[in-house]
Design a protein around this motif. Structure first.
Motif, mmCIF file in Angstrom:
data_model
loop_
_atom_site.group_PDB
_atom_site.id
_atom_site.type_symbol
_atom_site.label_atom_id
_atom_site.label_comp_id
_atom_site.label_asym_id
_atom_site.label_seq_id
_atom_site.Cartn_x
_atom_site.Cartn_y
_atom_site.Cartn_z
ATOM 1 N N TYR A 110 -5.520 -8.372 -4.832
ATOM 2 C CA TYR A 110 -4.036 -7.524 -3.773
ATOM 3 C C TYR A 110 -2.514 -7.880 -3.973
ATOM 4 C CZ TYR A 110 -6.921 -4.453 -1.136
ATOM 5 O OH TYR A 110 -7.726 -3.341 -0.443
ATOM 6 N N ILE A 111 -2.347 -7.626 -3.648
ATOM 7 C CA ILE A 111 -0.718 -7.840 -3.588
ATOM 8 C C ILE A 111 0.416 -7.100 -3.071
ATOM 9 C CG2 ILE A 111 1.360 -7.804 -5.049
ATOM 10 C CD1 ILE A 111 -0.011 -8.357 -8.282
ATOM 11 N N SER A 112 0.649 -7.961 -1.858
ATOM 12 C CA SER A 112 1.312 -7.362 -1.011
ATOM 13 C C SER A 112 2.778 -6.817 -1.129
ATOM 14 C CB SER A 112 1.206 -8.304 0.484
ATOM 15 O OG SER A 112 0.121 -8.436 0.705
ATOM 16 N N LYS A 113 3.459 -5.263 -0.415
ATOM 17 C CA LYS A 113 4.611 -5.383 -0.858
ATOM 18 C C LYS A 113 5.849 -6.184 0.637
ATOM 19 C CE LYS A 113 3.275 -0.449 -3.256
ATOM 20 N NZ LYS A 113 3.591 1.001 -3.087
ATOM 21 N N PRO A 114 6.770 -5.570 0.941
ATOM 22 C CA PRO A 114 7.535 -5.800 -0.742
ATOM 23 C C PRO A 114 6.758 -6.906 -1.708
ATOM 24 C CG PRO A 114 8.437 -6.584 1.180
ATOM 25 C CD PRO A 114 7.249 -5.962 1.976
ATOM 26 N N ILE A 115 6.692 -6.512 -3.067
ATOM 27 C CA ILE A 115 6.593 -7.293 -3.650
ATOM 28 C C ILE A 115 7.077 -8.417 -4.308
ATOM 29 C CG2 ILE A 115 5.288 -5.509 -5.252
ATOM 30 C CD1 ILE A 115 7.140 -6.587 -7.043
ATOM 31 N N ASN A 116 6.754 -10.433 -4.961
ATOM 32 C CA ASN A 116 7.934 -10.880 -5.185
ATOM 33 C C ASN A 116 7.031 -11.204 -6.712
ATOM 34 O OD1 ASN A 116 7.363 -13.806 -5.940
ATOM 35 N ND2 ASN A 116 7.603 -14.554 -3.594
ATOM 36 N N PRO A 117 8.175 -10.721 -7.326
ATOM 37 C CA PRO A 117 7.631 -10.396 -8.895
ATOM 38 C C PRO A 117 7.316 -11.781 -9.301
ATOM 39 C CG PRO A 117 10.055 -9.862 -8.176
ATOM 40 C CD PRO A 117 9.807 -10.747 -7.446
ATOM 41 N N ALA A 118 7.734 -12.962 -9.185
ATOM 42 C CA ALA A 118 6.631 -14.219 -9.724
ATOM 43 C C ALA A 118 5.865 -14.523 -9.249
ATOM 44 C CB ALA A 118 7.482 -15.626 -8.848
ATOM 45 N N ILE A 119 5.317 -13.630 -8.087
ATOM 46 C CA ILE A 119 3.708 -13.690 -7.450
ATOM 47 C C ILE A 119 3.122 -12.302 -8.281
ATOM 48 C CG2 ILE A 119 2.141 -12.742 -5.917
ATOM 49 C CD1 ILE A 119 3.579 -14.278 -4.041
ATOM 50 N N VAL A 120 3.360 -11.407 -8.803
ATOM 51 C CA VAL A 120 2.885 -10.146 -9.435
ATOM 52 C C VAL A 120 2.741 -10.915 -10.990
ATOM 53 C CG1 VAL A 120 3.539 -7.958 -10.816
ATOM 54 C CG2 VAL A 120 4.194 -8.770 -8.175
ATOM 55 N N LEU A 121 4.010 -11.226 -11.754
ATOM 56 C CA LEU A 121 3.523 -11.569 -13.258
ATOM 57 C C LEU A 121 2.297 -12.653 -12.957
ATOM 58 C CD1 LEU A 121 7.039 -11.887 -14.304
ATOM 59 C CD2 LEU A 121 6.076 -10.319 -14.568
ATOM 60 N N ALA A 122 1.675 -13.907 -12.228
ATOM 61 C CA ALA A 122 1.664 -14.660 -12.363
ATOM 62 C C ALA A 122 0.378 -13.861 -12.104
ATOM 63 C CB ALA A 122 1.596 -15.968 -11.337
ATOM 64 N N ARG A 123 -0.110 -13.134 -11.151
ATOM 65 C CA ARG A 123 -1.219 -12.583 -10.855
ATOM 66 C C ARG A 123 -1.733 -11.863 -12.283
ATOM 67 N NH1 ARG A 123 -1.807 -11.546 -4.489
ATOM 68 N NH2 ARG A 123 -1.959 -14.320 -3.948
ATOM 69 N N VAL A 124 -0.705 -10.939 -12.490
ATOM 70 C CA VAL A 124 -1.730 -9.982 -13.393
ATOM 71 C C VAL A 124 -1.278 -10.830 -14.562
ATOM 72 C CG1 VAL A 124 -0.523 -8.470 -15.447
ATOM 73 C CG2 VAL A 124 -0.144 -8.210 -13.349
ATOM 74 N N HIS A 125 -1.545 -11.865 -14.732
ATOM 75 C CA HIS A 125 -1.112 -12.902 -16.176
ATOM 76 C C HIS A 125 -2.656 -12.866 -15.983
ATOM 77 C CE1 HIS A 125 -0.738 -15.829 -19.724
ATOM 78 N NE2 HIS A 125 -1.314 -16.458 -18.399
ATOM 79 N N THR A 126 -2.732 -13.904 -15.056
ATOM 80 C CA THR A 126 -4.126 -15.097 -14.337
ATOM 81 C C THR A 126 -5.674 -12.933 -14.531
ATOM 82 O OG1 THR A 126 -3.282 -15.795 -13.222
ATOM 83 C CG2 THR A 126 -5.511 -15.427 -13.130
#
Length: 371
Positions: A110-126
């Motif tokens: 889960y990624i909560s809005k409003p998004i944190n770009p660094a968190i999005v990129l890290a979780r997508v990469h993982t």
């Protein structure tokens, strides 16, 4: 093989959101590292996934008009081709119960809005790294399965060729056999398959065991290789002493197979049946057979099946001491042997499928038989 994402073509991410600004935001964030596809609705997302080029990861909004994210995920999980695509929910819904629903449906994060770009990129990469690792493992397992299947086919082929070579060699020493070995092999399988549902035989006559019986049947007379030519090739009936020597082919055959198995150092199913058939196919239900004089069910089932198949083929085949009998005459003689020469239930089964025996005899016939 490296599991770094940079070692292959850029992964594709599908972003699903009904808000154009959110789609634009996510596209701008991801497009430098990934191929990005956008879908403004759940219905459109399913269309994209159904295409030939499937995404490697889906970022999925939950709250959308029409088909919400939960329903999209349900549909994806029902599609075998799409079920392995990892899904990360993008949502302003932060309640623990909402997360549980999504995770139970199969979401990976889960990624909560409003998004944190660094968190999005890290979780997508993982999640992409995990998917890549799973794909590598799956491809490796599929490769191993193909290799095992290939090697298994090779081993089976080697078994078949070896048995055929050995039995063909034995046939060259016996001018009366012709296609006898091939016919009896098919008789045994036909009879075993017919008796598969019989309560007395069902436990042993599994499909695997029947295949082993089929492989083993050609070895029933392998011991004749050890019988002197003056007896094996005698153009007439054997006298009492000669017959005693001929009877030893059962023991010679069994001992040769035992020795081969000992050299292998392990027990093999089809060799078990080969030993039983070679040693005991001349036994009779009433105990008057040889070499041990076994009675009734003390005779291995494999040998009882072989006994009937062997006798049927001998009856319809010409020998130096007898003409070839008709199929009907062979049936009459075998019926008379019910309960003394043969297992009664095996005779009953044979009589029900005797036309199949005649068909096999015609298919693998030679000049010596009269099916």
């Amino acid at each position: 093989m490296s599991m770094e994402l940079g070692s292959r073509e850029r992964p594709t991410i599908l972003v699903v959101d009904d808000t154009p600004d959110n789609l634009s935001l996510m596209s701008g964030l991801l497009r430098d590292a990934y191929k990005v596809k956008l879908a403004p609705s759940g219905e459109r997302a399913l269309q994209v996934v159904s295409g030939e080029s499937k995404p490697d990861l889906i970022l999925l909004d939950i709250m959308m008009p029409g088909m919400d994210g939960y329903e999209v995920l349900r549909r994806l999980q029902q599609d075998a081709a799409a079920a392995s695509i990892p899904v990360i929910f993008l949502t302003a819904m932060t309640a623990a119960e909402d997360e549980k629903i999504g995770l139970d449906l199969g979401a990976v994060d889960y990624i909560s809005k409003p998004i944190n770009p660094a968190i999005v990129l890290a979780r997508v990469h993982t999640q992409l790294q995990l998917k890549f690792a799973r794909d590598v493992l799956q491809n490796h397992n599929e490769f191993l399965e193909r290799e095992v299947a290939k090697r298994t086919r090779e081993v089976v082929a080697i078994q078949d060729v070896t048995i055929r070579a050995i039995t063909s060699l034995a046939e060259t020493r016996d001018n009366e056999t012709g296609n006898h070995i091939r016919r009896t092999q098919h008789y045994v399988r036909l009879l075993a398959e017919h008796l598969q549902a019989h309560p007395r035989f069902s436990a042993e006559l599994s499909a695997e065991n029947i295949e082993s019986l089929f492989k083993s049947a050609p070895l029933h007379d392998i011991g004749k290789v050890g019988i002197p030519d003056r007896i094996l090739l005698k153009p007439g009936r054997l006298d009492a002493d000669e017959f005693e020597i001929m009877k030893t082919h059962t023991t010679l055959g069994r001992d040769a197979i035992v020795q081969a198995e000992q050299e292998l150092g392990e027990s093999i199913t089809f060799l078990r049946y080969a030993k039983e058939i070679a040693y005991s196919h001349q036994e009779k239900w009433d105990g008057s057979g040889y070499p041990q004089g076994l009675v009734a069910e003390a005779i291995p089932l494999s040998a009882r099946l072989m006994a009937l198949a062997d006798v049927y083929d001998a009856l319809i085949s010409q020998r130096v001491y007898k003409p070839a009998f008709s199929h009907d005459k062979a049936l009459e003689i075998i019926r008379e042997g019910r309960g003394n020469h043969f297992d009664p239930d095996i005779v009953d089964g044979f009589l029900q499928i005797s036309d199949g025996f005649a068909q096999i005899a015609r298919q693998y016939g030679d000049e010596s038989i009269k099916p």
